[in-house]
Design a protein around this motif. Structure first.
Motif, mmCIF file in Angstrom:
data_model
loop_
_atom_site.group_PDB
_atom_site.id
_atom_site.type_symbol
_atom_site.label_atom_id
_atom_site.label_comp_id
_atom_site.label_asym_id
_atom_site.label_seq_id
_atom_site.Cartn_x
_atom_site.Cartn_y
_atom_site.Cartn_z
ATOM 1 N N HIS A 90 -6.643 7.801 6.148
ATOM 2 C CA HIS A 90 -6.255 8.035 4.762
ATOM 3 C C HIS A 90 -7.476 8.231 3.879
ATOM 4 O O HIS A 90 -8.526 7.659 4.083
ATOM 5 C CB HIS A 90 -5.373 6.920 4.217
ATOM 6 N N TRP A 91 -7.297 9.052 2.892
ATOM 7 C CA TRP A 91 -8.367 9.350 1.956
ATOM 8 C C TRP A 91 -8.035 8.746 0.622
ATOM 9 O O TRP A 91 -6.898 8.742 0.190
ATOM 10 C CB TRP A 91 -8.518 10.864 1.787
ATOM 11 N N LYS A 92 -9.075 8.267 -0.027
ATOM 12 C CA LYS A 92 -8.873 7.702 -1.351
ATOM 13 C C LYS A 92 -8.806 8.838 -2.352
ATOM 14 O O LYS A 92 -9.708 9.662 -2.431
ATOM 15 C CB LYS A 92 -10.048 6.771 -1.677
ATOM 16 N N TRP A 93 -7.724 8.889 -3.088
ATOM 17 C CA TRP A 93 -7.554 9.932 -4.100
ATOM 18 C C TRP A 93 -8.136 9.398 -5.401
ATOM 19 O O TRP A 93 -9.071 9.913 -5.945
ATOM 20 C CB TRP A 93 -6.082 10.268 -4.229
ATOM 21 N N ARG A 148 0.823 -1.202 0.000
ATOM 22 C CA ARG A 148 0.000 0.000 0.000
ATOM 23 C C ARG A 148 0.857 1.251 0.000
ATOM 24 O O ARG A 148 0.446 2.313 -0.450
ATOM 25 C CB ARG A 148 -0.915 0.006 1.216
ATOM 26 N N GLU A 176 -3.614 6.886 -2.606
ATOM 27 C CA GLU A 176 -4.344 7.193 -1.396
ATOM 28 C C GLU A 176 -3.616 8.313 -0.687
ATOM 29 O O GLU A 176 -2.390 8.307 -0.606
ATOM 30 C CB GLU A 176 -4.403 5.951 -0.517
#
Lengths: 392, 543
Positions: B463-466, A176, B471
């Motif tokens: 975390h934010w999904k871009w 990730r 991310e």
């Protein structure tokens, strides 16, 4: 109503599924054609041969040379009763995980027996390799529960083994953060062990139901439907583990303030998973194998909604009241029931209206106990007289 | 009169400078969001229960490698072997855990480690556990490095009598269910200097001393090991390495400018220098040293560095507002002493936090298992220091808000008489007030952004999904963003408040009214040249 009708018209229903299930595990089925299909859950009953698996506890540093002795070792570890060909293939890739699989199956069966201890069907197991015999073939609510609970058991056991460091094969998956190398975990840490547990359980437990139907199999549609049911219930079991994970955090910013907070996920105890699955068992959805056109039109607008987490089944439950030795149903006579209860263990329900016998018994009980860590409980013995009711 | 650069800079140049700084700010945020991993990582692990047959508390028990311990199995526990004592069970944590068939080791980039224990206690209907007990732990922490043999564990810390309070409750009383127990903070290591760590924990039972009497059946023990992420440290230290020379250079430039003036430096200029100094102290990339030297005091030092920075920043705001009050005072130059009443709130708050920090983290240098929160006295002491700090923070903000209100009140009062002034003076004062307000706005914006970012970080899941591949790591972005923001803010302050070389005022040249310029020059011959805003205030008060 529909289900009952169909069942009456086609009494060969169970034979058909039997045929399908045996074909699923065609490798082992050859020797078991007379009885029912063997099943991986058998590992939970007998455990695994420890000598073979122990050698895999030590991680081999020279893993690059995947030469013969290792392969032989893996093959020895994976040649366990009950595994299908696909599962053996998965096992060959991760021979060390088999011990956790066995532990997971054991937990699943144990939990099943705990959850159903008061019901008409009390999760009876047989000594055969099919473990549950007829119940697994049928495709009823109970089958759905067994599939879900054992699948959840594998997730639970594998995840736990990863966390204790017993399983060196657990993947780190630091991808990730874009660095999936040995140094990857130093950059951004590893993924949750649950991810690996879920992934492995998906590979291993689902393997027998992912094969394409053989051309020789009659009623291909029913067979695939049954496989879909198994896959769905396996996944539902795994989802329960994921859903019950609790988030916990700790603040460790400047002077211990919550400026910086780190969270982690805590795995539930297996009892909690069993509880949740039991609830889902009560709300299980019956999916018809064939949807007749007329019926579908009628029920338009209120079609059955099956959620990802729901348990599904395709058959109605058999009658668990009367013993049926051919199907391996012991019946409820002789079971202890509770006279005062209102639940499924009440004498009325459990004995299926046949009535019960009452015995007055002296009951020795441990009482006024004090537990002393680690290893013993200091108790007094109390003697009481109780009435014991057993079903006729 | 040479005013500050801010007053003399043309609007175009100012906007170029501000947009450049804003770009830097966005870059800082994005570096944290897309390059850096989350600031810290928690690894949760289950204890291996080892069997110690002879009560060998001097030996090390470890679960992996040659000579690993004999396992204690569940059926040993249930067998009615009364000879089995609590001391025979050793809970062993050997970390980090192996993954992908590889042994992992800690890197020094990972900086520090916090250990939290989570006990799994099963419910036994015949012997229920008490709600709150004092848990006594016998703990030993050892370390080993790469290249050492599997049994070469060396002691790092040991404590035979570590007390923790354990609160357990249960909602569904069914046999085999776990109690819902509170976490037990176990240890804090200020440096991760070694590769492998080993923790041996025993739960001794002693009837005479009443230790661990009410303890239930500990089925399993989990340890959550929280460490800083190596990648985050690398990004963080890189930021520091960039900011450190820039801020030092701008401070040297600033001080040279101040010394070129005929007058002695004003209080605001001293404050700016202090602020730059505190920021530089925060910016020194000392983390490089931890790669070579064992520095367990880094956590404490980090807290102190941040504390000093915030103390100076808060004092600066008070003095800044005070220097722009525009009320007539004696012409003599004010010093920090004249603000002692206001600054004492900052001092008290920071001092009490420092005492608390030294008590907690300082003691952990000697004993990593120490926690101030364990004893009743310690908890009260810690709480009173924190409450004291909270009160002084409150007092400070009341002071500050009152001061700022005063400044704005004075500005609007002066604005009422602006139309009666000559046009050059009016334009000048309007510009000064505008830029003062602009800077106030910047400060409020910075503070607000910090607060909003903090709240967003608490609400969002980190975390934010871009898009599918990318991310945004919000927590890291918040940290680098805020860090960059205060650096840029102070950089801007030092640049814009540095004395200007230009003949004042550049803007009025364009408008060109020489007579009024002369008039103003005559007015502006005040000996105390702090900034023309303050001189303006004094002049108008004299009028």
């Amino acid at each position: 109503m529909r289900g009952r009708h169909r069942q009456r018209r086609r009494p060969s229903n169970s034979n058909r599924v039997l045929l399908a299930a045996t074909a699923t595990c065609w490798v082992l089925a050859l020797t078991h054609l007379h009885s029912v299909a063997a099943n991986w859950m058998y590992l939970g009953v007998v455990g695994i041969d420890t000598t073979a698996a122990l050698q895999h506890q030590q991680p081999a540093d020279a893993a690059a040379e995947a030469d013969d002795p290792e392969l032989v070792e893996a093959r020895a570890a994976c040649s366990q009763p009950g595994l299908s060909a696909q599962q053996i293939a998965v096992c060959m890739q991760h021979p060390g995980n088999l011990r956790s699989v066995s532990e997971g199956a054991r937990r699943g069966i144990q939990e099943c027996q705990y959850q159903f201890r008061n019901e008409r069907w009390n999760c009876t197991t047989t000594d055969e390799q099919s473990v549950f015999g007829y119940i697994l073939e049928r495709g009823s609510k109970e089958t759905a529960f067994i599939y879900a609970v054992t699948s959840a058991g594998v997730v639970h056991a594998v995840t736990q083994a990863c966390s204790s460091g017993n399983l060196t094969e657990c993947s780190c998956d630091s991808s990730r953060h874009g660095k999936n190398t040995k140094e990857g975990w130093k950059w951004g840490g590893c993924s949750d062990n649950l991810d690996y547990g879920m992934e492995f359980a998906r590979k291993f437990v689902d393997a027998p139901d992912l094969v394409k139907p053989d051309k020789n199999v009659k009623r291909k549609k029913a067979w695939t439907k049954r496989m879909q049911m198994n896959l769905h219930n396996n996944e539902a079991g795994r989802q329960v583990v994921d859903k019950l994970m609790r988030n916990q955090c700790r603040c460790h910013g400047i002077s211990g303030s919550c400026e910086l907070k780190t969270c982690w996920r805590t795995m539930p105890s297996f009892n909690e998973i069993g509880d949740m699955l039991k609830q889902k068992y009560h709300q299980a959805v019956q999916v018809p194998i064939k949807t007749p056109k007329r019926l579908r039109r009628k029920s338009k607008g209120k079609r059955l909604k099956v959620d990802k987490g729901d348990l599904v089944h395709i058959h109605r439950s058999p009658n668990y009241c009367v013993p049926d030795l051919q199907k391996g149903i012991p019946g409820t006579s002789g079971r202890v029931c509770n006279k005062t209860s209102q639940g499924p263990d009440s004498c009325d329900l459990l004995c299926c209206g046949r009535g019960y016998n009452t015995q007055v018994m002296k009951h020795k009980e441990r009482c006024q106990c004090k537990f002393v860590w680690c290893c013993y409980v200091r108790c007094k013995t109390c003697e009481t007289q109780i009435d014991r009711h057993t079903c006729k | 009169m040479p005013g500050a650069i801010l007053e003399n800079l043309s609007g175009r140049k100012l906007s170029i400078l501000i947009s450049l700084l804003l770009i830097c700010q966005v870059v800082c945020f994005l570096i944290g969001g897309f390059i850096a991993p989350p600031p810290s990582h928690a690894e949760r692990m289950l204890a291996t229960q080892c069997l110690d047959q002879g009560n060998n508390s001097k030996n090390w028990f470890y679960s992996r490698g040659k000579g690993s311990c004999a396992l204690f199995r569940e059926y040993d526990k249930t067998s009615l072997d009364h000879r089995m004592q609590a001391n025979n069970i050793v809970f062993v944590f050997q970390f980090p855990l192996p993954k992908d068939n590889m042994t992992h080791d800690y890197s020094r980039w990972q900086q520090n480690l916090i250990g939290v224990l989570e006990p799994e206690i099963t419910y036994q209907p015949e012997a229920e556990m008490e709600q709150r007990i004092t848990l006594t732990l016998n703990v030993k922490l050892g370390y080993r490095n790469k290249g050492d043999s599997d049994d070469a564990w060396k002691p790092l810390a040991a404590s035979s009598d570590e007390k923790r309070i354990l609160d357990c409750s249960i909602t569904h009383k069914k046999p085999g269910y776990y109690y819902n127990c509170s976490d037990i903070p176990l240890l804090e290591l200020g440096s991760l200097h070694h590769d492998f760590y080993l923790l041996n924990i025993r739960l001794p039972v002693d009837n005479d001393k009443q230790t661990n009497q009410g303890l239930g059946h500990v089925h399993g023990l989990w340890l959550v090991a929280i460490h800083q992420n190596g990648g985050f440290t690398k990004v963080w230290v890189s930021l520091k390495t960039v900011f450190f020379p820039i801020v030092v250079a701008i401070m040297i430039w600033f001080w040279q400018r101040v010394h070129q003036l005929s007058r002695s430096p004003a209080l605001l200029e001293y404050m700016l220098l202090f602020l730059g100094g505190a920021l530089t102290f925060l910016n020194v990339p000392l983390e490089y040293l931890t790669l070579y030297v064992d520095m367990p005091f880094m956590v404490l030092l980090g807290d102190i560095r941040q504390g000093i920075f915030y103390a100076v920043l808060l004092s600066f705001w008070l003095v800044f507002a005070g220097e722009h009050l525009m009320i007539q005072e004696s012409a003599e130059q004010r010093t920090l002493k004249s603000y002692w009443k206001h600054l004492s709130a900052v001092a008290v708050g920071c001092f009490s936090l420092l005492v608390f920090d030294i008590c907690e983290r300082g003691s952990q240098l000697v004993n990593p298992f120490y926690s101030i929160w364990v004893t009743e006295l310690g908890t009260n002491l810690a709480l009173s220091f924190i409450i004291l700090a909270g009160i002084s923070a409150g007092v400070y903000f009341i002071f500050l808000v009152y001061r700022i209100w005063e400044v704005f009140y004075n500005i609007s009062a002066k604005r009422a008489v602006l139309p009666s002034m000559s046009s050059a003076r009016r334009l000048h004062y309007q510009g000064v007030i505008y830029r003062f307000k602009f800077l106030m706005l910047a400060t409020v914006l910075c503070a607000a952004m910090t607060v909003v970012g903090f709240i967003l970080g608490q609400v969002s899941e980190g975390h934010w999904k871009w898009d599918d591949d990318h991310e945004l790591e919000f927590t890291s972005a918040f940290f680098t963003g805020v860090y960059g923001m205060w650096n840029i803010y102070i950089f801007a302050l030092i640049v814009l408040y540095a004395p200007s070389h230009k003949q004042w005022p550049s803007e009025t040249d364009v408008r060109g009214n020489s007579s009024e310029e002369i008039e103003f020059s005559r007015l502006a011959t005040d000996p105390s040249e702090i900034s023309s805003l303050t001189s303006f205030a004094r002049k108008t008060a004299m009028d």
